[in-house]
Design a protein around this motif. Structure first.
Motif, PDB file in Angstrom:
ATOM      1  N   ALA A 209      18.767  71.777  88.524  1.00 46.73           N
ATOM      2  CA  ALA A 209      17.550  72.581  88.447  1.00 46.73           C
ATOM      3  C   ALA A 209      17.869  74.055  88.678  1.00 46.73           C
ATOM      4  O   ALA A 209      17.374  74.932  87.967  1.00 46.73           O
ATOM      5  N   ALA A 210      18.702  74.337  89.670  1.00 43.73           N
ATOM      6  CA  ALA A 210      19.074  75.723  89.966  1.00 43.73           C
ATOM      7  C   ALA A 210      19.796  76.354  88.786  1.00 43.73           C
ATOM      8  O   ALA A 210      19.553  77.512  88.433  1.00 43.73           O
TER       9      ALA A 210
ATOM     10  N   LEU B 166       6.134  76.028  92.642  1.00 43.77           N
ATOM     11  CA  LEU B 166       5.781  74.935  91.739  1.00 43.77           C
ATOM     12  C   LEU B 166       6.769  74.845  90.576  1.00 43.77           C
ATOM     13  O   LEU B 166       7.108  73.747  90.126  1.00 43.77           O
ATOM     14  N   ARG B 167       7.248  75.988  90.074  1.00 45.67           N
ATOM     15  CA  ARG B 167       8.259  75.974  89.006  1.00 45.67           C
ATOM     16  C   ARG B 167       9.534  75.298  89.499  1.00 45.67           C
ATOM     17  O   ARG B 167      10.139  74.486  88.796  1.00 45.67           O
ATOM     18  N   TYR B 168       9.957  75.665  90.692  1.00 49.83           N
ATOM     19  CA  TYR B 168      11.165  75.062  91.258  1.00 49.83           C
ATOM     20  C   TYR B 168      10.961  73.563  91.473  1.00 49.83           C
ATOM     21  O   TYR B 168      11.851  72.749  91.187  1.00 49.83           O
ATOM     22  N   PHE B 169       9.774  73.194  91.973  1.00 52.13           N
ATOM     23  CA  PHE B 169       9.481  71.776  92.212  1.00 52.13           C
ATOM     24  C   PHE B 169       9.513  70.986  90.905  1.00 52.13           C
ATOM     25  O   PHE B 169      10.081  69.893  90.838  1.00 52.13           O
ATOM     26  N   LEU B 170       8.921  71.530  89.833  1.00 48.53           N
ATOM     27  CA  LEU B 170       8.931  70.844  88.543  1.00 48.53           C
ATOM     28  C   LEU B 170      10.350  70.699  88.008  1.00 48.53           C
ATOM     29  O   LEU B 170      10.719  69.651  87.452  1.00 48.53           O
ATOM     30  N   ALA B 171      11.159  71.736  88.158  1.00 48.08           N
ATOM     31  CA  ALA B 171      12.535  71.690  87.656  1.00 48.08           C
ATOM     32  C   ALA B 171      13.346  70.608  88.372  1.00 48.08           C
ATOM     33  O   ALA B 171      14.062  69.827  87.735  1.00 48.08           O
ATOM     34  N   VAL B 172      13.227  70.547  89.691  1.00 47.16           N
ATOM     35  CA  VAL B 172      13.951  69.512  90.449  1.00 47.16           C
ATOM     36  C   VAL B 172      13.418  68.124  90.100  1.00 47.16           C
ATOM     37  O   VAL B 172      14.187  67.170  89.957  1.00 47.16           O
ATOM     38  N   SER B 173      12.111  68.006  89.926  1.00 50.17           N
ATOM     39  CA  SER B 173      11.509  66.713  89.576  1.00 50.17           C
ATOM     40  C   SER B 173      11.972  66.232  88.214  1.00 50.17           C
ATOM     41  O   SER B 173      12.202  65.038  88.008  1.00 50.17           O
ATOM     42  N   ASP B 174      12.107  67.145  87.259  1.00 45.00           N
ATOM     43  CA  ASP B 174      12.551  66.773  85.917  1.00 45.00           C
ATOM     44  C   ASP B 174      14.030  66.414  85.889  1.00 45.00           C
ATOM     45  O   ASP B 174      14.435  65.454  85.220  1.00 45.00           O
ATOM     46  N   ASP B 175      14.857  67.181  86.612  1.00 47.92           N
ATOM     47  CA  ASP B 175      16.310  66.959  86.592  1.00 47.92           C
ATOM     48  C   ASP B 175      16.774  65.971  87.659  1.00 47.92           C
ATOM     49  O   ASP B 175      17.895  65.464  87.589  1.00 47.92           O
TER      50      ASP B 175
ATOM     51  N   ALA C  85       2.019  62.819  92.648  1.00 43.49           N
ATOM     52  CA  ALA C  85       0.654  63.325  92.511  1.00 43.49           C
ATOM     53  C   ALA C  85       0.662  64.835  92.276  1.00 43.49           C
ATOM     54  O   ALA C  85      -0.060  65.348  91.408  1.00 43.49           O
ATOM     55  N   LEU C  86       1.487  65.560  93.034  1.00 45.32           N
ATOM     56  CA  LEU C  86       1.555  67.010  92.869  1.00 45.32           C
ATOM     57  C   LEU C  86       2.136  67.387  91.513  1.00 45.32           C
ATOM     58  O   LEU C  86       1.723  68.397  90.919  1.00 45.32           O
ATOM     59  N   TYR C  87       3.072  66.591  91.012  1.00 41.25           N
ATOM     60  CA  TYR C  87       3.730  66.891  89.737  1.00 41.25           C
ATOM     61  C   TYR C  87       2.707  67.069  88.615  1.00 41.25           C
ATOM     62  O   TYR C  87       2.824  67.998  87.806  1.00 41.25           O
ATOM     63  N   GLN C  88       1.706  66.183  88.560  1.00 41.01           N
ATOM     64  CA  GLN C  88       0.685  66.267  87.513  1.00 41.01           C
ATOM     65  C   GLN C  88      -0.094  67.572  87.609  1.00 41.01           C
ATOM     66  O   GLN C  88      -0.359  68.237  86.601  1.00 41.01           O
ATOM     67  N   TYR C  89      -0.461  67.961  88.838  1.00 41.49           N
ATOM     68  CA  TYR C  89      -1.199  69.212  89.028  1.00 41.49           C
ATOM     69  C   TYR C  89      -0.312  70.414  88.736  1.00 41.49           C
ATOM     70  O   TYR C  89      -0.750  71.400  88.126  1.00 41.49           O
ATOM     71  N   ALA C  90       0.938  70.346  89.175  1.00 38.16           N
ATOM     72  CA  ALA C  90       1.855  71.470  88.998  1.00 38.16           C
ATOM     73  C   ALA C  90       2.064  71.778  87.526  1.00 38.16           C
ATOM     74  O   ALA C  90       2.119  72.954  87.128  1.00 38.16           O
ATOM     75  N   GLN C  91       2.194  70.738  86.697  1.00 37.42           N
ATOM     76  CA  GLN C  91       2.354  70.952  85.264  1.00 37.42           C
ATOM     77  C   GLN C  91       1.179  71.742  84.697  1.00 37.42           C
ATOM     78  O   GLN C  91       1.358  72.708  83.951  1.00 37.42           O
TER      79      GLN C  91
END
Length: 294
Positions: free
Chosen positions: A21-22, A6-15, A63-69
């Motif tokens: 992200a990496a 989820l951390r990796y997913f949030l980083a890629v989603s933000d950048d 949808a997942l982004y909101q939960y992941a945060q």
């Protein structure tokens, strides 16, 4: 779903970039790609569009982004509280402050707090009200100074300061002949303004909307010394707080007619965990502001 995924997913989603992200996460790009691919495989859903080296979120990804945060925030809060219950206090305070308050109001508070709590680390992030609210909600900062308007229900806040916005001009300006300045008079001038998102700018934008006026902005900058210099040289006027101009005889201020006041508050996440360090700073700040009001 794993927290790391989820951390990796949030980083890629933000950048919107696996490479960026990496780099921000301090890991190899293939590790990020493989982690998100596994997350998509486990969920049997496509979370990210990948085309021509561009990344964007799918509907499922949004949808997942909101939960992941929320999951990451709760995980980090729980981890910090458990460490503190074991006596492993981090001692970090991350506070967001605007440039005006950071330059003129907060220095003595920060120095006094550091003197009383020398083992705690202070990190001060400069930003506008909108940006600071967003950073608090995302858990990027723990505390932030915001204006008491349009504050989301997700934030808790306490009033620390009420300040009047003052029309600020140079010594030779015709406004020095008046005791008060109307919005119509103010908007007839070329203005020096902070950029969008700062409480100074939001108040002026709101006033313009209420009076049906348009802004004639000659200069737009968040650099407070530059704003003051431009005003002194007679290339525009602005609005500043009294604390900024009280020791500068070259800047002349007049109140608006009717007057405009800003209710400034310290805010934090309502359901988040405030560390012992942040609670200590919050208590210290509220006690300080109480003494200033009495």
């Amino acid at each position: 779903m794993e927290v790391k995924q989820l951390r990796y997913f949030l980083a890629v989603s933000d950048d919107l970039s696996f490479t960026k992200a990496a780099s921000r996460l301090g890991v190899a790009q293939p590790a990020v790609s493989m982690s998100i691919q596994k997350l998509e495989h486990d969920l049997a859903l496509t979370l990210l569009h990948r085309a021509d080296r561009k990344v964007s979120l799918t509907d499922e990804g949004r949808a997942l982004y909101q939960y992941a945060q929320r999951i990451i925030q709760i995980h980090d809060d729980a981890e910090l509280e458990m460490k503190e219950r074991r006596g492993l206090v981090k001692g970090d305070v991350r506070i967001g402050i605007s440039s005006m308050l950071g330059s003129y109001y907060f220095p003595p508070i920060l120095m006094a707090f550091k003197h009383q709590y020398p083992m705690l680390n202070l990190e001060v992030i400069e930003g506008g009200t909108s940006d600071l609210q967003h950073k608090i909600e995302k858990g990027e900062i723990d505390l932030g100074v915001v204006v008491a308007e349009d504050v989301p229900d997700s934030l808790e806040m306490r009033s620390i300061l009420t300040e009047e916005m003052l029309v600020t001009v140079d010594e030779t300006h015709s406004f020095t002949e008046f005791e008060k300045i109307t919005p119509e008079q103010f908007f007839s001038q070329e203005l020096v303004m902070f950029k969008q998102g700062y409480f100074h700018r939001k108040a002026v934008d709101r006033l313009a909307k209420e009076t049906g006026a348009s802004l004639n902005i000659g200069f737009e900058t968040n650099l407070l010394p530059l704003i003051k210099s431009i005003i002194k040289q007679g290339f525009g006027i602005s609005t500043l707080l009294a604390m900024v101009t009280q020791d500068d005889d070259a800047l002349i201020t007049r109140p608006f007619d009717p007057p405009i006041f800003l209710d400034l508050n310290i805010a934090w996440r309502k359901h988040g965990y405030l560390s012992h360090a942040n609670k200590a700073f919050l208590d210290f700040l509220l006690a300080y502001t109480l003494t200033q009001k009495t």
